[in-house]
Design a protein around this motif. Structure first.
Motif, PDB file in Angstrom:
ATOM      1  N   THR A   1      38.921  59.976  38.626  1.00  0.00           N
ATOM      2  CA  THR A   1      39.177  58.726  37.907  1.00  0.00           C
ATOM      3  C   THR A   1      37.941  57.835  37.922  1.00  0.00           C
ATOM      4  OG1 THR A   1      41.522  58.796  38.534  1.00  0.00           O
ATOM      5  CG2 THR A   1      40.628  56.660  37.838  1.00  0.00           C
ATOM      6  N   PRO A   2      37.537  57.266  36.791  1.00  0.00           N
ATOM      7  CA  PRO A   2      36.388  56.339  36.792  1.00  0.00           C
ATOM      8  C   PRO A   2      36.629  55.180  37.751  1.00  0.00           C
ATOM      9  CG  PRO A   2      36.996  56.943  34.543  1.00  0.00           C
ATOM     10  CD  PRO A   2      38.080  57.477  35.433  1.00  0.00           C
ATOM     11  N   PRO A   3      35.620  54.727  38.456  1.00  0.00           N
ATOM     12  CA  PRO A   3      35.799  53.638  39.411  1.00  0.00           C
ATOM     13  C   PRO A   3      36.139  52.320  38.725  1.00  0.00           C
ATOM     14  CG  PRO A   3      33.474  54.133  39.140  1.00  0.00           C
ATOM     15  CD  PRO A   3      34.227  55.203  38.403  1.00  0.00           C
ATOM     16  N   VAL A   4      36.781  51.442  39.469  1.00  0.00           N
ATOM     17  CA  VAL A   4      37.092  50.116  38.949  1.00  0.00           C
ATOM     18  C   VAL A   4      35.789  49.340  38.777  1.00  0.00           C
ATOM     19  CG1 VAL A   4      39.350  50.123  40.055  1.00  0.00           C
ATOM     20  CG2 VAL A   4      37.401  49.117  41.250  1.00  0.00           C
ATOM     21  N   ALA A   5      35.866  48.242  38.051  1.00  0.00           N
ATOM     22  CA  ALA A   5      34.670  47.433  37.797  1.00  0.00           C
ATOM     23  C   ALA A   5      34.137  46.837  39.103  1.00  0.00           C
ATOM     24  CB  ALA A   5      34.997  46.321  36.808  1.00  0.00           C
ATOM     25  N   PRO A   6      32.820  46.649  39.201  1.00  0.00           N
ATOM     26  CA  PRO A   6      32.243  45.999  40.382  1.00  0.00           C
ATOM     27  C   PRO A   6      32.845  44.609  40.593  1.00  0.00           C
ATOM     28  CG  PRO A   6      30.526  47.001  39.026  1.00  0.00           C
ATOM     29  CD  PRO A   6      31.794  47.066  38.219  1.00  0.00           C
ATOM     30  N   GLY A   7      32.808  44.158  41.828  1.00  0.00           N
ATOM     31  CA  GLY A   7      33.330  42.834  42.132  1.00  0.00           C
ATOM     32  C   GLY A   7      34.789  42.805  42.487  1.00  0.00           C
TER      33      GLY A   7
END
Length: 270
Positions: free
Chosen positions: A44-50
Motif C-alpha cells: 500500500t502506498p504510504p500516507v502523506a508526510p506529516g
C-alpha cells in the motif's frame, strides 16, 4: 477491474521480465511469508508526510534527547554513562500498523533498542543498559546483538532460524504492530522476519519507542499505513496479486503504458 486486468494479461499485453538480482541480504534466509493483511499493507502506498503518528513525543523522552521541529527525528546529546529513550506521540489500540524507522548503523553502538511500549515507557537510566524491554510494559529488539528483550530479560534471538553470527541490521527497519493479535514484528531489507513478540496486551495503547546510548545518534520515524482487523477488500487483493505478477513497487507502474483504469488500480488511486 481485477477480471479486466486478468484478461489484459492473458492476451499477452504484458510480458514480465526477470529483474536483475541485487546482492542478497543476510536476512533473506530467515524471512517468512507475511500474512495476507500484512502483504496488502506492505504493497500500500504510504500516507502523506506529516501524519500525527509520524512524530516523536516532545514530552515523553529523556532529558538527553531532543525532538526536531517537525517531530519526525530525535537526536541524543553527547553525554556519557546514560541510556535514553523516547516514544511516539500517538499510539495504537487496534488494527495492524507499519512504521518506518531510519537509524544509521554507525550511530547505534551498544544497547540500541527498537520496539514498542505502553504509556509507562522507561525514559532514562544511569550507565549503558537496556531501556525498551527493561520492564513489563515494553518490548524491544537490540539491533547490535539481535536479541529480543522484555521484562528485563533476554527473550531469544531474532530473527529465528539459527544464525551463527550477529546480523548487521541496515539503516532502514519497518516496525509492524498488530494490536488486535497482540504481536510485534519487523521488516528488514524488504523481507518480513516474522513475529518477534506475541504477548502484547490487547486493547492497551502501544507506542513505537527506541532507546540508545550513542552520542549524536539521530533516529527518524515515519508512519506508513495501517488497516482494521477486517479482511482486505477484493480490490486490494486484486491489486496485490497483479502487482506481484507484474513485479511493480508501490509508487509506479514501470515503463509500460497501462490503460488509465488499470493504472489507477495498480497505483491504488481508484
Amino acid at each position: 477491474m481485477g477480471l479486466t486486468l486478468c484478461c489484459w494479461l492473458s492476451d499477452g499485453h504484458y510480458k514480465t521480465a526477470n529483474k536483475p538480482s541485487s546482492a542478497q541480504s543476510a536476512f533473506y534466509p530467515f524471512s517468512v511469508a507475511p500474512p495476507i493483511r500484512l502483504a496488502v499493507l506492505l504493497d500500500t502506498p504510504p500516507v502523506a508526510p506529516g501524519h500525527p503518528r509520524s512524530q516523536w513525543s516532545s514530552t515523553h523522552l529523556s532529558d538527553n534527547l531532543r525532538v526536531c521541529p517537525s517531530g519526525g527525528c530525535v537526536s541524543r546529546a553527547r553525554v556519557e554513562q546514560s541510556s535514553d529513550a523516547v516514544r511516539a506521540v500517538v499510539g495504537v489500540t487496534n488494527g495492524m500498523h507499519i512504521w518506518e524507522m531510519l537509524w544509521e548503523e554507525q550511530q547505534r553502538g551498544s544497547h540500541a533498542l527498537l520496539g514498542v511500549s505502553s504509556h509507562k515507557c522507561p525514559l532514562q537510566a544511569s550507565g549503558y543498559t537496556v531501556l525498551i524491554g527493561s520492564d513489563t510494559c515494553s518490548w524491544g529488539w537490540e539491533l547490535s546483538t539481535n536479541q529480543l528483550w522484555h521484562d528485563g530479560k533476554e527473550a531469544g534471538q531474532y530473527p529465528e532460524g539459527g544464525a551463527t553470527e550477529v546480523l548487521k541490521v541496515p539503516d532502514r527497519i519497518l516496525l509492524v504492530v498488530d494490536a488486535d493479535a497482540g504481536t510485534l514484528g519487523y521488516v528488514v531489507d524488504d523481507r518480513y522476519m516474522g513475529v518477534a513478540f506475541t504477548d502484547l496486551p490487547k486493547g492497551a495503547e502501544l507506542f513505537p519507542a527506541v532507546s540508545c546510548v550513542w552520542g549524536g545518534a539521530k533516529i527518524c520515524i515515519r508512519y506508513l499505513c495501517g488497516m482494521t482487523r477486517d479482511p482486505p477488500d477484493l480490490q486490494s487483493l486484486s491489486r496485490l496479486s497483479a502487482r506481484q505478477t507484474l513485479r511493480l513497487d508501490t509508487t509506479h507502474t514501470g515503463n509500460m503504458s497501462f490503460p488509465p483504469a488499470l493504472q489507477r488500480l495498480l497505483l491504488g488511486t481508484n
